[in-house]
Design a protein around this motif. Sequence first.
Motif, PDB file in Angstrom:
ATOM      1  N   VAL A  84       0.835  -1.198   0.000  1.00  0.00           N
ATOM      2  CA  VAL A  84       0.000   0.000   0.000  1.00  0.00           C
ATOM      3  C   VAL A  84       0.876   1.257   0.000  1.00  0.00           C
ATOM      4  O   VAL A  84       0.641   2.201  -0.762  1.00  0.00           O
ATOM      5  CB  VAL A  84      -0.929  -0.015   1.234  1.00  0.00           C
ATOM      6  CG1 VAL A  84      -1.593   1.339   1.421  1.00  0.00           C
ATOM      7  CG2 VAL A  84      -1.992  -1.085   1.080  1.00  0.00           C
ATOM      8  N   TRP A  93      -2.760   5.700   1.306  1.00  0.00           N
ATOM      9  CA  TRP A  93      -2.142   4.846   2.320  1.00  0.00           C
ATOM     10  C   TRP A  93      -2.204   5.422   3.735  1.00  0.00           C
ATOM     11  O   TRP A  93      -2.255   4.651   4.714  1.00  0.00           O
ATOM     12  CB  TRP A  93      -0.715   4.464   1.939  1.00  0.00           C
ATOM     13  CG  TRP A  93       0.326   5.535   1.843  1.00  0.00           C
ATOM     14  CD1 TRP A  93       0.787   6.126   0.705  1.00  0.00           C
ATOM     15  CD2 TRP A  93       1.089   6.113   2.913  1.00  0.00           C
ATOM     16  NE1 TRP A  93       1.765   7.051   0.995  1.00  0.00           N
ATOM     17  CE2 TRP A  93       1.980   7.054   2.340  1.00  0.00           C
ATOM     18  CE3 TRP A  93       1.109   5.927   4.297  1.00  0.00           C
ATOM     19  CZ2 TRP A  93       2.875   7.802   3.108  1.00  0.00           C
ATOM     20  CZ3 TRP A  93       2.001   6.669   5.067  1.00  0.00           C
ATOM     21  CH2 TRP A  93       2.865   7.596   4.475  1.00  0.00           C
ATOM     22  N   ALA A 161      -6.660  -2.286  -3.171  1.00  0.00           N
ATOM     23  CA  ALA A 161      -6.883  -2.603  -1.760  1.00  0.00           C
ATOM     24  C   ALA A 161      -8.373  -2.478  -1.492  1.00  0.00           C
ATOM     25  O   ALA A 161      -8.970  -1.426  -1.766  1.00  0.00           O
ATOM     26  CB  ALA A 161      -6.099  -1.647  -0.869  1.00  0.00           C
ATOM     27  N   LEU A 201      -4.301   0.996  -6.684  1.00  0.00           N
ATOM     28  CA  LEU A 201      -2.965   1.484  -6.317  1.00  0.00           C
ATOM     29  C   LEU A 201      -2.188   1.744  -7.609  1.00  0.00           C
ATOM     30  O   LEU A 201      -1.452   0.892  -8.093  1.00  0.00           O
ATOM     31  CB  LEU A 201      -2.245   0.464  -5.442  1.00  0.00           C
ATOM     32  CG  LEU A 201      -3.028  -0.127  -4.256  1.00  0.00           C
ATOM     33  CD1 LEU A 201      -2.144  -1.041  -3.426  1.00  0.00           C
ATOM     34  CD2 LEU A 201      -3.627   0.978  -3.394  1.00  0.00           C
TER      35      LEU A 201
END
Length: 382
Positions: A84, A93, A161, A201
């Motif tokens: 992350v 993050w 994520a 990401l």
Amino acid sequence: MSTARALALRFAENAVERDRLGGTPKAERDALRDSGLLRMSIPRAYGGHGASWRETLEAVRVLARADSSIAHLFAFQHLMLATVRLFSRPAQWEPWFEHTAQRNWFWGNALNPLDERLVATPRDGWHEFSGIKSFCSGALDSEMLIVSARRRNTATVVVAALPTQRSGVKTLQDWDNIGQRQTDSGSVAFEKVRVEDDEILADPGPLSTPFACLRSLIGQLCLNAIYLGIAEGAFEEARRYTLTEAHPWFRAGVERVERDPYVLQHYGEFWLTLESARALFERAADGLDAAWGRGEALTHEERGDLALAIAASKTVAGRGGLDICTRMFEVAGARATHSALALDRYWRNLRTHSLHDPLDYKIRELGEWALAGHYPEPSFYS
């Protein structure tokens, strides 16, 4: 580190029984949550302990001596957090770090880039993920997942994520291998899962800069810490059994096993292997901390030097550990094969884990450097 040692002692008490059972080590995962170690590598500014990589990986190694499945889950927790951090913007993050520290989130892995069955289809402001991923360590009983998918009709890898409980995500209990039996490294199915753009990401994204390319090296060093911990655990079990239960071979001409010349030779070789593996591991862990501290200023050459150090360390720990886990029976004797002891679990765990990516290719990378001065090409495995 005292917390990790206390947990290792606790986990060792029923490690043999849990190895036989397999499945999810729910009580042990909750113990890790309660211990605060899940936030060990998170900077203090976001509610974590601010531990260095050397300290975090040392905790992995301590846990692996007692139970390499738990160590695997713990190591991947911090690998996912690093993913992350390295692949996304601070606006992404930073809150994920804060939530993890505040709520003791466990992060699971569904990244496996070699499994391309999961497809990401771009929509208007989001992606639809459909398919399946294998070798998803720690996905069961996790709060968050790192997932990779192949963008439809392209070779592009999309990493995201997302919450494990997202609608359409199903963790499958199909992990039943000979080793690492409580890592829940089975499959995760995705059925028309909505993934928002701010969960992707992509900035800077995977393998985009030398600093972002540290992700694969952290993964390799996590495995290294587990291999070394398993080898050290096997050594200590063999040593204890040899001193308390084993007998010298009748032709040795000695009354006590610790005077048997061949037993002493084996232990001398074991010790040399472990000392070499420890020195290489510590050098690599210190190198990772130095590289991490460089941030975006990290150069391709600095990253390459670290990749070589980690490849050397992982190979010595992997091959040396397998040797110790096999030959430990030669110093412990026939009675040590009793199933109640389950001393074979050390070999089974290391053998299973060391197939993650072939050590032969690590040696090839070292050979390419030694002969022609070529650094390993950054990938999800190098």
